[in-house]
Design a protein around this motif. Structure first.
Motif, PDB file in Angstrom:
ATOM      1  N   ALA A 181       0.825  -1.219   0.000  1.00 13.19           N
ATOM      2  CA  ALA A 181       0.000   0.000   0.000  1.00 13.19           C
ATOM      3  C   ALA A 181       0.854   1.263   0.000  1.00 13.19           C
ATOM      4  O   ALA A 181       0.405   2.306  -0.467  1.00 13.19           O
ATOM      5  CB  ALA A 181      -0.945   0.000   1.202  1.00 13.19           C
ATOM      6  N   SER A 182       2.071   1.176   0.507  1.00 14.97           N
ATOM      7  CA  SER A 182       2.968   2.337   0.479  1.00 14.97           C
ATOM      8  C   SER A 182       3.756   2.421  -0.822  1.00 14.97           C
ATOM      9  O   SER A 182       4.322   3.455  -1.145  1.00 14.97           O
ATOM     10  CB  SER A 182       3.947   2.272   1.649  1.00 14.97           C
ATOM     11  OG  SER A 182       3.264   2.459   2.853  1.00 14.97           O
ATOM     12  N   ARG A 217       2.200   8.886   5.166  1.00 11.90           N
ATOM     13  CA  ARG A 217       1.281   8.863   4.020  1.00 11.90           C
ATOM     14  C   ARG A 217      -0.144   9.187   4.469  1.00 11.90           C
ATOM     15  O   ARG A 217      -0.870   9.916   3.782  1.00 11.90           O
ATOM     16  CB  ARG A 217       1.347   7.487   3.357  1.00 11.90           C
ATOM     17  CG  ARG A 217       0.572   7.385   2.072  1.00 11.90           C
ATOM     18  CD  ARG A 217       0.957   6.089   1.331  1.00 11.90           C
ATOM     19  NE  ARG A 217       0.200   5.975   0.116  1.00 11.90           N
ATOM     20  CZ  ARG A 217      -0.764   5.083  -0.093  1.00 11.90           C
ATOM     21  NH1 ARG A 217      -1.062   4.208   0.845  1.00 11.90           N
ATOM     22  NH2 ARG A 217      -1.409   5.053  -1.231  1.00 11.90           N
ATOM     23  N   TRP A 234      -2.329  12.439   3.191  1.00 16.06           N
ATOM     24  CA  TRP A 234      -3.664  12.309   2.623  1.00 16.06           C
ATOM     25  C   TRP A 234      -4.656  13.190   3.379  1.00 16.06           C
ATOM     26  O   TRP A 234      -5.472  13.881   2.767  1.00 16.06           O
ATOM     27  CB  TRP A 234      -4.098  10.840   2.642  1.00 16.06           C
ATOM     28  CG  TRP A 234      -5.417  10.576   2.002  1.00 16.06           C
ATOM     29  CD1 TRP A 234      -5.721  10.661   0.669  1.00 16.06           C
ATOM     30  CD2 TRP A 234      -6.622  10.184   2.656  1.00 16.06           C
ATOM     31  NE1 TRP A 234      -7.043  10.330   0.470  1.00 16.06           N
ATOM     32  CE2 TRP A 234      -7.617  10.027   1.673  1.00 16.06           C
ATOM     33  CE3 TRP A 234      -6.955   9.936   3.989  1.00 16.06           C
ATOM     34  CZ2 TRP A 234      -8.920   9.642   1.975  1.00 16.06           C
ATOM     35  CZ3 TRP A 234      -8.249   9.547   4.286  1.00 16.06           C
ATOM     36  CH2 TRP A 234      -9.211   9.409   3.285  1.00 16.06           C
ATOM     37  N   ARG A 293       2.471   1.368  -3.995  1.00 11.77           N
ATOM     38  CA  ARG A 293       1.650   1.592  -5.191  1.00 11.77           C
ATOM     39  C   ARG A 293       0.211   1.847  -4.762  1.00 11.77           C
ATOM     40  O   ARG A 293      -0.179   1.540  -3.643  1.00 11.77           O
ATOM     41  CB  ARG A 293       1.717   0.399  -6.139  1.00 11.77           C
ATOM     42  CG  ARG A 293       1.195  -0.893  -5.532  1.00 11.77           C
ATOM     43  CD  ARG A 293       1.352  -2.075  -6.499  1.00 11.77           C
ATOM     44  NE  ARG A 293       1.134  -3.328  -5.833  1.00 11.77           N
ATOM     45  CZ  ARG A 293      -0.053  -3.871  -5.605  1.00 11.77           C
ATOM     46  NH1 ARG A 293      -1.145  -3.254  -6.005  1.00 11.77           N
ATOM     47  NH2 ARG A 293      -0.163  -5.039  -4.989  1.00 11.77           N
ATOM     48  N   ASP A 294      -0.553   2.394  -5.690  1.00  8.91           N
ATOM     49  CA  ASP A 294      -1.966   2.628  -5.433  1.00  8.91           C
ATOM     50  C   ASP A 294      -2.701   1.297  -5.529  1.00  8.91           C
ATOM     51  O   ASP A 294      -2.599   0.599  -6.531  1.00  8.91           O
ATOM     52  CB  ASP A 294      -2.516   3.628  -6.451  1.00  8.91           C
ATOM     53  CG  ASP A 294      -3.964   3.975  -6.189  1.00  8.91           C
ATOM     54  OD1 ASP A 294      -4.346   4.076  -5.001  1.00  8.91           O
ATOM     55  OD2 ASP A 294      -4.716   4.159  -7.162  1.00  8.91           O
ATOM     56  N   ILE A 295      -3.426   0.951  -4.477  1.00  9.69           N
ATOM     57  CA  ILE A 295      -4.212  -0.280  -4.479  1.00  9.69           C
ATOM     58  C   ILE A 295      -5.668   0.117  -4.684  1.00  9.69           C
ATOM     59  O   ILE A 295      -6.221   0.884  -3.894  1.00  9.69           O
ATOM     60  CB  ILE A 295      -4.025  -1.059  -3.167  1.00  9.69           C
ATOM     61  CG1 ILE A 295      -2.564  -1.496  -3.053  1.00  9.69           C
ATOM     62  CG2 ILE A 295      -4.982  -2.240  -3.097  1.00  9.69           C
ATOM     63  CD1 ILE A 295      -2.220  -2.205  -1.784  1.00  9.69           C
ATOM     64  N   PRO A 296      -6.292  -0.372  -5.740  1.00  7.14           N
ATOM     65  CA  PRO A 296      -7.674   0.034  -6.018  1.00  7.14           C
ATOM     66  C   PRO A 296      -8.629  -0.457  -4.928  1.00  7.14           C
ATOM     67  O   PRO A 296      -8.364  -1.451  -4.252  1.00  7.14           O
ATOM     68  CB  PRO A 296      -7.989  -0.617  -7.358  1.00  7.14           C
ATOM     69  CG  PRO A 296      -6.932  -1.619  -7.604  1.00  7.14           C
ATOM     70  CD  PRO A 296      -5.766  -1.301  -6.734  1.00  7.14           C
ATOM     71  N   GLY A 330     -12.791  10.700  -3.205  1.00  2.00           N
ATOM     72  CA  GLY A 330     -11.637   9.856  -3.442  1.00  2.00           C
ATOM     73  C   GLY A 330     -11.574   8.702  -2.465  1.00  2.00           C
ATOM     74  O   GLY A 330     -12.367   8.605  -1.528  1.00  2.00           O
ATOM     75  N   HIS A 331     -10.617   7.814  -2.719  1.00  2.00           N
ATOM     76  CA  HIS A 331     -10.375   6.639  -1.888  1.00  2.00           C
ATOM     77  C   HIS A 331      -8.881   6.356  -1.885  1.00  2.00           C
ATOM     78  O   HIS A 331      -8.189   6.597  -2.876  1.00  2.00           O
ATOM     79  CB  HIS A 331     -11.114   5.417  -2.442  1.00  2.00           C
ATOM     80  CG  HIS A 331     -10.694   4.146  -1.762  1.00  2.00           C
ATOM     81  ND1 HIS A 331      -9.635   3.389  -2.190  1.00  2.00           N
ATOM     82  CD2 HIS A 331     -11.182   3.530  -0.660  1.00  2.00           C
ATOM     83  CE1 HIS A 331      -9.484   2.351  -1.383  1.00  2.00           C
ATOM     84  NE2 HIS A 331     -10.421   2.408  -0.449  1.00  2.00           N
ATOM     85  N   ILE A 332      -8.414   5.809  -0.770  1.00  2.00           N
ATOM     86  CA  ILE A 332      -7.033   5.378  -0.659  1.00  2.00           C
ATOM     87  C   ILE A 332      -6.985   4.125   0.205  1.00  2.00           C
ATOM     88  O   ILE A 332      -7.820   3.950   1.094  1.00  2.00           O
ATOM     89  CB  ILE A 332      -6.137   6.499  -0.071  1.00  2.00           C
ATOM     90  CG1 ILE A 332      -4.659   6.159  -0.203  1.00  2.00           C
ATOM     91  CG2 ILE A 332      -6.525   6.780   1.382  1.00  2.00           C
ATOM     92  CD1 ILE A 332      -3.739   7.347   0.075  1.00  2.00           C
ATOM     93  N   THR A 333      -6.030   3.247  -0.096  1.00  2.00           N
ATOM     94  CA  THR A 333      -5.813   2.057   0.725  1.00  2.00           C
ATOM     95  C   THR A 333      -4.496   2.222   1.457  1.00  2.00           C
ATOM     96  O   THR A 333      -3.465   2.516   0.848  1.00  2.00           O
ATOM     97  CB  THR A 333      -5.772   0.779  -0.146  1.00  2.00           C
ATOM     98  OG1 THR A 333      -7.027   0.646  -0.818  1.00  2.00           O
ATOM     99  CG2 THR A 333      -5.513  -0.456   0.708  1.00  2.00           C
TER     100      THR A 333
END
Length: 171
Positions: free
Chosen positions: A94-95, A150, A154, A97-100, A116-119
């Motif tokens: 998760a740190s 991170r 965000w 790359r972007d994880i959908p 938006g969304h973040i994992t």
């Protein structure tokens, strides 16, 4: 006018709660009024100008408290800015790359017109509840993979977006 933000979360062992608390702390430092609450305890979002919803990931699904929160408050959430986050990978991915988002979160994003969304990485340590959690720990795959720098970055982008909305008169 101070923008009031709810950070609601679904968690089993507390890892996602700590992420939500960090988001709320950063929003407060950035001049907003924020509080982090377990999603299952929130009876109304009416008094909030914006909402952040987070849920731990378990076997490809968002935590049930986060799912239920979004369903229960769908109309009110759709009327204000909403951001979503997930926590769960028990590795550094998760740190890196972007994880959908998982499919259920994708549907929630569409229904709410989410900003938006973040994992974020998850955390599973000794003493965790649940049979699957104990199996993961026994296999040596636990650990703390939350990246608080991170998470804070965000949260600052959310604060900047909300501050810009207030200046523009949208909130």
């Amino acid at each position: 006018m101070t923008t009031k933000v709810l950070v609601a979360y679904g968690t089993t062992n507390g890892s996602t709660a700590r992420i939500a608390e960090t988001v709320a702390e950063v929003l407060d430092k950035e001049g907003l009024t924020a509080e982090a609450l377990p999603a299952r305890t929130v009876t109304s979002v009416w008094s909030y100008d914006a909402v952040v919803v987070g849920g731990a990931l378990y076997t490809g699904r968002w935590h049930r408290d986060a799912r239920r929160f979004v369903r229960r408050h769908r109309e009110d959430l759709a009327a204000r800015p909403v951001w979503l986050f997930s926590s769960g990978p028990l590795d550094p991915s998760a740190s890196e790359r972007d994880i959908p988002p998982v499919p259920g979160v994708v549907r929630a994003m569409a229904r709410l017109d989410a900003q938006g969304h973040i994992t974020f990485g998850g955390c599973l340590q000794e003493g965790a509840r649940g049979r699957v959690a104990r199996m993961i720990l026994r296999s040596g795959k636990g650990g703390d993979f939350r990246d608080f720098a991170r998470i804070e970055d965000w949260a600052r982008t959310i604060a900047a977006d909300l501050t810009a909305d207030v200046r523009a008169g949208w909130l």
